[in-house]
Design an enzyme around this catalytic site. Structure first.
Site, PDB file in Angstrom:
ATOM      1  N   GLU A 273       0.882  -1.177   0.000  1.00  0.00           N
ATOM      2  CA  GLU A 273       0.000   0.000   0.000  1.00  0.00           C
ATOM      3  C   GLU A 273       0.910   1.214   0.000  1.00  0.00           C
ATOM      4  O   GLU A 273       1.542   1.509   1.024  1.00  0.00           O
ATOM      5  CB  GLU A 273      -0.876   0.012   1.267  1.00  0.00           C
ATOM      6  N   CYS A 307      -2.021   9.124   2.600  1.00  0.00           N
ATOM      7  CA  CYS A 307      -1.638   8.557   1.296  1.00  0.00           C
ATOM      8  C   CYS A 307      -2.625   8.923   0.207  1.00  0.00           C
ATOM      9  O   CYS A 307      -2.254   9.151  -0.933  1.00  0.00           O
ATOM     10  CB  CYS A 307      -1.515   7.051   1.399  1.00  0.00           C
TER      11      CYS A 307
HETATM   12  P1  NAD Z   1       8.319   4.894   4.672  1.00  0.00           P
HETATM   13  O1  NAD Z   1       8.227   4.111   3.411  1.00  0.00           O
HETATM   14  O2  NAD Z   1       9.504   5.754   4.891  1.00  0.00           O
HETATM   15  O3  NAD Z   1       8.263   3.925   5.942  1.00  0.00           O
HETATM   16  C1  NAD Z   1       7.210   3.036   6.159  1.00  0.00           C
HETATM   17  C2  NAD Z   1       7.707   1.895   6.999  1.00  0.00           C
HETATM   18  O4  NAD Z   1       8.696   1.190   6.259  1.00  0.00           O
HETATM   19  C3  NAD Z   1       8.342   2.300   8.308  1.00  0.00           C
HETATM   20  O5  NAD Z   1       7.996   1.378   9.308  1.00  0.00           O
HETATM   21  C4  NAD Z   1       9.833   2.208   7.994  1.00  0.00           C
HETATM   22  O6  NAD Z   1      10.619   1.957   9.137  1.00  0.00           O
HETATM   23  C5  NAD Z   1       9.853   1.030   7.045  1.00  0.00           C
HETATM   24  N1  NAD Z   1      11.013   0.991   6.144  1.00  0.00           N
HETATM   25  C6  NAD Z   1      11.763   2.031   5.685  1.00  0.00           C
HETATM   26  N2  NAD Z   1      12.749   1.572   4.888  1.00  0.00           N
HETATM   27  C7  NAD Z   1      12.630   0.221   4.835  1.00  0.00           C
HETATM   28  C8  NAD Z   1      13.338  -0.820   4.165  1.00  0.00           C
HETATM   29  N3  NAD Z   1      14.381  -0.558   3.382  1.00  0.00           N
HETATM   30  N4  NAD Z   1      12.936  -2.092   4.338  1.00  0.00           N
HETATM   31  C9  NAD Z   1      11.866  -2.374   5.100  1.00  0.00           C
HETATM   32  N5  NAD Z   1      11.158  -1.436   5.774  1.00  0.00           N
HETATM   33  C10 NAD Z   1      11.515  -0.156   5.638  1.00  0.00           C
HETATM   34  O7  NAD Z   1       6.975   5.716   4.765  1.00  0.00           O
HETATM   35  P2  NAD Z   1       6.530   6.735   5.897  1.00  0.00           P
HETATM   36  O8  NAD Z   1       7.303   7.999   5.730  1.00  0.00           O
HETATM   37  O9  NAD Z   1       6.519   6.069   7.224  1.00  0.00           O
HETATM   38  O10 NAD Z   1       5.006   6.957   5.458  1.00  0.00           O
HETATM   39  C11 NAD Z   1       4.644   7.797   4.431  1.00  0.00           C
HETATM   40  C12 NAD Z   1       4.358   7.019   3.158  1.00  0.00           C
HETATM   41  O11 NAD Z   1       3.396   6.003   3.409  1.00  0.00           O
HETATM   42  C13 NAD Z   1       3.730   7.901   2.099  1.00  0.00           C
HETATM   43  O12 NAD Z   1       4.331   7.650   0.852  1.00  0.00           O
HETATM   44  C14 NAD Z   1       2.273   7.467   2.086  1.00  0.00           C
HETATM   45  O13 NAD Z   1       1.611   7.705   0.883  1.00  0.00           O
HETATM   46  C15 NAD Z   1       2.392   6.028   2.411  1.00  0.00           C
HETATM   47  N6  NAD Z   1       1.127   5.501   2.940  1.00  0.00           N
HETATM   48  C16 NAD Z   1       0.356   4.709   2.129  1.00  0.00           C
HETATM   49  C17 NAD Z   1      -0.873   4.228   2.590  1.00  0.00           C
HETATM   50  C18 NAD Z   1      -1.757   3.377   1.701  1.00  0.00           C
HETATM   51  O14 NAD Z   1      -2.695   2.786   2.212  1.00  0.00           O
HETATM   52  N7  NAD Z   1      -1.507   3.301   0.405  1.00  0.00           N
HETATM   53  C19 NAD Z   1      -1.299   4.546   3.877  1.00  0.00           C
HETATM   54  C20 NAD Z   1      -0.480   5.345   4.674  1.00  0.00           C
HETATM   55  C21 NAD Z   1       0.739   5.818   4.195  1.00  0.00           C
END
Ligand code: NAD
Length: 513
Positions: A273, A307
């Site tokens: 997502e 998001c």
């Molecule tokens: P992010 O991708 O930086 O982090 C999300 C999660 O992934 C965190 O727990 C982080 O620690 C982990 N992560 C980071 N790097 C990783 C890696 N290399 N391997 C595995 N895990 C890793 O996102 P964020 O800044 O926490 O959230 C914002 C983003 O989330 C935005 O792009 C938003 O659109 C998206 N989002 C999408 C939805 C949806 O339902 N489509 C819902 C909420 C947020």
């Protein structure tokens, strides 16, 4: 200039709010294999209140070794423990009870969430109710029929049953911390899987509180594990582990790509997502006030850190001036401040680093030649107090601009104008994303025509943002793979097994020897 809130009452001290979380000394612990543990190397991370920059607490900063320990616990609970053979009705009972705990403690939980994430209390109160309902929805679904039988051209009873996938690694972001945990845990547990959940390193507190009830309600050890830590370390360990059968991720598109690559080793099942740059399309014949209202709600709810935010406002040329003027007027009046202040309508940005990223997009927008209609700065009076950005609106944009194409994930709205229906559809689909989109018009046939042409997984007509546990959530294009919520979200945590029963038990006679 947005109205600024500088004083508030009712915010509890962090130590009081966190009294029910488990800790050793000053460090809050992770929940792994039914035990509360510190990081294997003793590491900790300070959590910062985004509204004032003050330290809230220190939590254990897990390591890859801690992730492996959690994965092993989930593996043992599924393959050797009672959970793999558990009855759906027993799982449902536990999930109903968990939902009740959330409801009974909603005030405490929403305050912890506001403290940690910053968003206004009225938003976190809503999120807590939604999270409880998510557990309740999947508790109900656990016991509903999910198999099928088929008429086949043979004396055979042929059917499918749905079975749990096994060990699920679940990685979530910071923008809806407990709600995202519910979206992941509820369907996975209802379907009979075991879970290792990694909250965002910035917002782990409500998930840790949830774990205290998982322990009290006596979910078998190892069925739910909450492991904390950095994405590239703990998250990566989950994505790469050969003992993890499915990885479910919510977060940025770039991270999603890295997770998909890491997951390839054992071809684990994957749900993503991801981000969005969603169009909110307003036709000249729309109900003006309703469309203005949802244009604001679409982008400035949760300070744009959503998001599915309606971050691109597409307005029909003939009303653009008047419409944008009305949106700008109201945006300037949004009360920005501490989420504990009941007057606050828009809270802080999650971290200083994220605030700086948003500010750099604002600079880019100016450099690209877009017109800054309002905002663009830290609000006066809040410069030194946490991370805040005024509601910001750019007009006179061009489709190729970076601020039009890239997800900013903050309170920044870009306006685009269109000539007619065809032009609106073309612009709406003109990004790499396909998460969501809205259409405002009083012509119902036009609304449906446009919606059917949108390359997006979640769409709205004459509204923006409502989300229901009952209906599927997910994106087209680079906004994701798979769906969460509803029956789709349940099925995403199951394998489909075909069972053939021979009703004419006799040799096949295929070979004559
Ligand atoms: P992010 O991708 O930086 O982090 C999300 C999660 O992934 C965190 O727990 C982080 O620690 C982990 N992560 C980071 N790097 C990783 C890696 N290399 N391997 C595995 N895990 C890793 O996102 P964020 O800044 O926490 O959230 C914002 C983003 O989330 C935005 O792009 C938003 O659109 C998206 N989002 C999408 C939805 C949806 O339902 N489509 C819902 C909420 C947020």
């Amino acid at each position: 200039m947005a109205t600024v809130q500088t004083t508030y009452a009712g915010a509890s001290r962090s130590s009081e709010l966190l009294a029910n979380l488990k800790r050793a000394g000053d460090t809050y612990l992770m929940y792994v294999g039914g035990e509360w543990i510190a990081a294997s190397d003793g590491g900790t991370r300070d959590l910062i209140n985004p509204a004032n920059g003050q330290k809230i607490a220190a939590v254990s900063e897990g390591t890859a070794q801690d992730a492996d320990r959690a994965i092993q616990a989930a593996h043992d609970a599924f393959y050797e423990g009672p959970w793999g053979d558990s009855l759906a009705q027993d799982r449902a009972k536990l999930l109903f009870r968990l939902a009740e705990r959330i409801d009974e403690n909603a005030d405490e939980l929403s305050r912890i969430e506001t403290l940690n994430n910053g968003k206004p209390l009225r938003e976190t109160q809503y999120d807590m109710a939604d999270a409880a309902n998510c557990f309740r929805y999947y508790a109900g679904l656990a016991t509903k029929p999910s198999g099928q039988t088929f008429e086949v051209p043979a004396a055979s009873q042929t059917m499918v049953v749905r079975e749990p996938i096994g060990v699920c690694g679940q990685i979530i972001p910071w923008n809806y911390p407990l709600l995202m945990a519910a979206w992941k845990l509820a369907p996975a547990l209802a379907a009979g899987n075991t879970c290792v959940l990694k909250p965002s390193e910035l917002t782990p507190l409500t998930a840790l509180r949830l774990a205290t009830w998982i322990e009290e309600l006596e979910f078998p050890k190892g069925v739910v594990n909450i492991v904390l830590g950095a994405g590239p370390i703990v998250g990566h360990a989950l994505a790469a582990s050969h003992l993890v059968d499915k990885i479910a991720f919510t977060g940025g598109t770039k991270t999603g790509r890295a997770i998909m690559q890491a997951a390839v080793g054992n071809l684990k099942k994957i749900s993503l997502e991801l981000g969005g740059k969603s169009p909110n399309i307003v036709f000249a014949d729309a109900d003006f006030d309703t469309a203005v209202d949802y244009a604001l709600y679409g982008i400035f709810a949760n300070a744009g850190q959503v998001c599915s935010a309606g971050s691109r406002l597409l307005v029909e040329e003939s009303i653009a001036k008047k419409f944008v003027g009305a949106v700008v007027d109201r945006a300037k009046k949004i009360r920005v401040g501490d989420g504990f202040d009941p007057q606050t309508e828009m809270g802080p940005i999650i971290s200083r680093a994220h605030e700086e990223k948003i500010e750099s997009y604002i600079k880019t927008g100016l450099a690209e030649g877009a017109t800054l209609e309002c905002g663009g700065h830290r609000p006066e009076g809040l410069e030194e107090k946490g991370n805040f950005i005024e509601p910001t609106i750019f007009s006179h944009t061009k489709p190729g601009m970076k601020i039009v194409q890239e997800e900013i994930f903050g309170p920044v709205l870009v306006v685009q104008t269109f000539k007619d229906e065809k032009d609106a559809i073309r612009l709406a689909n003109d990004t790499i994303y396909g998460l969501a989109g809205g259409v405002f018009t009083n012509d119902i046939a036009k609304a449906h025509r446009v919606i059917r042409k949108l390359r997006a997984g979640i769409t709205w007509i004459n509204t923006y943002h409502p989300t229901y546990n009952e209906a599927p959530w997910g994106g087209y294009k680079q906004s994701g793979i798979g769906r969460e919520l509803g029956t789709y979200g349940f099925e995403a945590y199951t394998e489909v097994k075909q069972i053939n029963v021979n009703l004419a038990v006799e040799p096949s006679g295929w070979f004559s020897t």
